[in-house]
Design a protein around this motif. Structure first.
Motif, mmCIF file in Angstrom:
data_model
loop_
_atom_site.group_PDB
_atom_site.id
_atom_site.type_symbol
_atom_site.label_atom_id
_atom_site.label_comp_id
_atom_site.label_asym_id
_atom_site.label_seq_id
_atom_site.Cartn_x
_atom_site.Cartn_y
_atom_site.Cartn_z
ATOM 1 N N THR A 44 52.342 48.852 50.634
ATOM 2 C CA THR A 44 51.527 49.775 49.841
ATOM 3 C C THR A 44 52.477 50.690 49.083
ATOM 4 O O THR A 44 53.613 50.906 49.509
ATOM 5 C CB THR A 44 50.577 50.608 50.719
ATOM 6 N N ILE A 45 52.016 51.221 47.988
ATOM 7 C CA ILE A 45 52.885 51.986 47.088
ATOM 8 C C ILE A 45 52.921 53.458 47.479
ATOM 9 O O ILE A 45 51.879 54.096 47.634
ATOM 10 C CB ILE A 45 52.406 51.801 45.629
ATOM 11 N N ASP A 46 54.140 53.972 47.626
ATOM 12 C CA ASP A 46 54.353 55.407 47.871
ATOM 13 C C ASP A 46 54.557 56.172 46.569
ATOM 14 O O ASP A 46 54.159 57.334 46.449
ATOM 15 C CB ASP A 46 55.605 55.630 48.736
ATOM 16 N N VAL A 47 55.233 55.528 45.616
ATOM 17 C CA VAL A 47 55.605 56.165 44.347
ATOM 18 C C VAL A 47 55.203 55.219 43.223
ATOM 19 O O VAL A 47 55.588 54.040 43.228
ATOM 20 C CB VAL A 47 57.128 56.445 44.288
ATOM 21 N N ALA A 48 54.422 55.708 42.256
ATOM 22 C CA ALA A 48 53.923 54.876 41.151
ATOM 23 C C ALA A 48 54.617 55.250 39.841
ATOM 24 O O ALA A 48 54.615 56.405 39.432
ATOM 25 C CB ALA A 48 52.413 55.053 41.007
ATOM 26 N N VAL A 49 55.202 54.228 39.196
ATOM 27 C CA VAL A 49 55.916 54.409 37.933
ATOM 28 C C VAL A 49 55.475 53.288 37.000
ATOM 29 O O VAL A 49 55.280 52.150 37.437
ATOM 30 C CB VAL A 49 57.450 54.335 38.138
ATOM 31 N N SER A 50 55.333 53.587 35.720
ATOM 32 C CA SER A 50 54.883 52.559 34.788
ATOM 33 C C SER A 50 55.483 52.774 33.405
ATOM 34 O O SER A 50 55.930 53.860 33.059
ATOM 35 C CB SER A 50 53.354 52.594 34.679
ATOM 36 N N SER A 51 55.424 51.710 32.625
ATOM 37 C CA SER A 51 55.580 51.817 31.185
ATOM 38 C C SER A 51 54.470 52.749 30.688
ATOM 39 O O SER A 51 53.423 52.865 31.320
ATOM 40 C CB SER A 51 55.400 50.418 30.578
ATOM 41 N N PRO A 52 54.663 53.387 29.541
ATOM 42 C CA PRO A 52 53.591 54.253 29.014
ATOM 43 C C PRO A 52 52.369 53.489 28.510
ATOM 44 O O PRO A 52 51.313 54.070 28.335
ATOM 45 C CB PRO A 52 54.261 54.996 27.850
ATOM 46 N N GLN A 53 52.486 52.172 28.259
ATOM 47 C CA GLN A 53 51.366 51.416 27.715
ATOM 48 C C GLN A 53 50.270 51.277 28.779
ATOM 49 O O GLN A 53 50.543 50.971 29.937
ATOM 50 C CB GLN A 53 51.815 50.036 27.243
ATOM 51 N N PHE A 54 49.027 51.468 28.322
ATOM 52 C CA PHE A 54 47.904 51.554 29.257
ATOM 53 C C PHE A 54 47.726 50.288 30.074
ATOM 54 O O PHE A 54 47.359 50.346 31.250
ATOM 55 C CB PHE A 54 46.605 51.893 28.516
ATOM 56 N N ARG A 55 47.978 49.110 29.489
ATOM 57 C CA ARG A 55 47.750 47.879 30.255
ATOM 58 C C ARG A 55 48.665 47.799 31.474
ATOM 59 O O ARG A 55 48.304 47.218 32.492
ATOM 60 C CB ARG A 55 47.861 46.639 29.371
ATOM 61 N N SER A 56 49.850 48.407 31.393
ATOM 62 C CA SER A 56 50.738 48.459 32.564
ATOM 63 C C SER A 56 50.230 49.474 33.583
ATOM 64 O O SER A 56 50.179 49.192 34.787
ATOM 65 C CB SER A 56 52.158 48.831 32.140
ATOM 66 N N ILE A 57 49.852 50.642 33.102
ATOM 67 C CA ILE A 57 49.314 51.674 34.006
ATOM 68 C C ILE A 57 48.067 51.153 34.714
ATOM 69 O O ILE A 57 47.908 51.311 35.929
ATOM 70 C CB ILE A 57 49.007 52.977 33.231
#
Length: 202
Positions: A44-57
Motif C-alpha cells: 500500500t502507498i505511504d507517499v503519493a507522487v505523480s506527474s502533473p497531468q491528470f491522467r497520471s494523478i
C-alpha cells in the motif's frame, strides 16, 4: 533501510473521443483492480507522487482506492511529466512532426520516440531529471512505499535507464498503459526491478 517505489504508468485513454488528459471509466476500474492486487501482495502507498497531468494523478488515485487507503498527493512533479505535450526538451513542432510520422507509419509516437536516434539525447536528459526526482523522494522517505505515476515512452523507460546506469536500448521493458514496476532501493541504490505489467488486466 529498504525503500520501495511503485512505478506506475498511467492508464490508457482508449479512444480519440476521450479528452487528452482524462481516463474513461473502464481504465479507472482497471487501476482500482491493480491497487487491489498490489494490496494482496502486501503493498500500500505511504507517499503519493505523480506527474502533473491528470491522467497520471487519477491512475495513482484509483490504485489507492483499490488498496483501501488514499493518502494525499505529496507532489505533482513536472520532472515526471509527459514528453508528448510539447514541453522541454521537446519543441511543439517536434512533437507535431513525430505524431504525423507515427500516423503515416502506423506506429505510435511513443515507439518512434524510443527508437529514433535523433531523440536519444533529449530522452536521456529526461531520464536523468526523472531519476533525480525519484532519488530525492527515496532519500526523503526512507523505509516507505512511494507510489509514483508517470508516462511511458518519453519518461518511464529513460528514467529506468538512468537509475540503472545503462543505455536506453538496454532497458528491455516497455511499460504498457496501467502497468506497475516495483523498484527496491537500499539507501539511494537501486537493488531490484520487478515489472508486473498491468495488474488490472490480469
Amino acid at each position: 533501510m529498504k525503500t520501495t517505489v511503485l512505478f506506475i504508468r498511467h492508464e490508457s485513454r482508449e479512444g480519440s473521443d476521450v479528452p487528452l488528459n482524462a481516463l474513461p471509466e473502464e481504465s479507472r476500474k482497471r487501476a482500482v483492480r491493480s491497487g487491489s492486487r498490489l494490496k494482496e501482495m502486501g503493498l500500500t502507498i505511504d507517499v503519493a507522487v505523480s506527474s502533473p497531468q491528470f491522467r497520471s494523478i487519477d491512475t495513482l488515485y484509483c490504485n489507492m482506492i483499490g488498496m483501501g487507503e488514499v493518502v494525499p498527493l505529496t507532489s505533482a512533479d513536472p520532472r515526471l511529466g509527459d514528453a508528448l505535450l510539447g514541453r522541454y526538451p521537446f519543441a511543439p513542432e517536434e512533437i507535431d512532426a513525430l505524431k504525423k510520422r507515427a500516423t503515416e507509419t502506423g506506429t505510435s509516437a511513443e515507439e518512434l520516440l524510443l527508437s529514433d536516434p535523433q531523440f536519444r539525447e533529449q530522452l536521456m536528459a529526461r531520464g536523468k531529471e526523472g531519476a533525480e526526482a525519484i532519488l530525492e523522494y527515496v532519500r526523503g522517505y526512507p523505509g516507505k512505499i512511494i507510489g509514483i505515476a508517470s508516462h511511458g515512452g518519453g519518461r518511464l523507460e529513460p528514467v529506468l535507464a538512468a537509475l540503472l546506469g545503462v543505455e536506453l536500448d538496454a532497458v528491455g521493458t516497455r511499460f504498457e498503459a496501467g502497468s506497475v514496476a516495483i523498484l527496491t532501493f537500499e539507501s539511494d541504490c537501486l537493488l531490484d526491478v520487478d515489472y508486473l505489467g498491468n495488474l488490472g488486466r490480469q
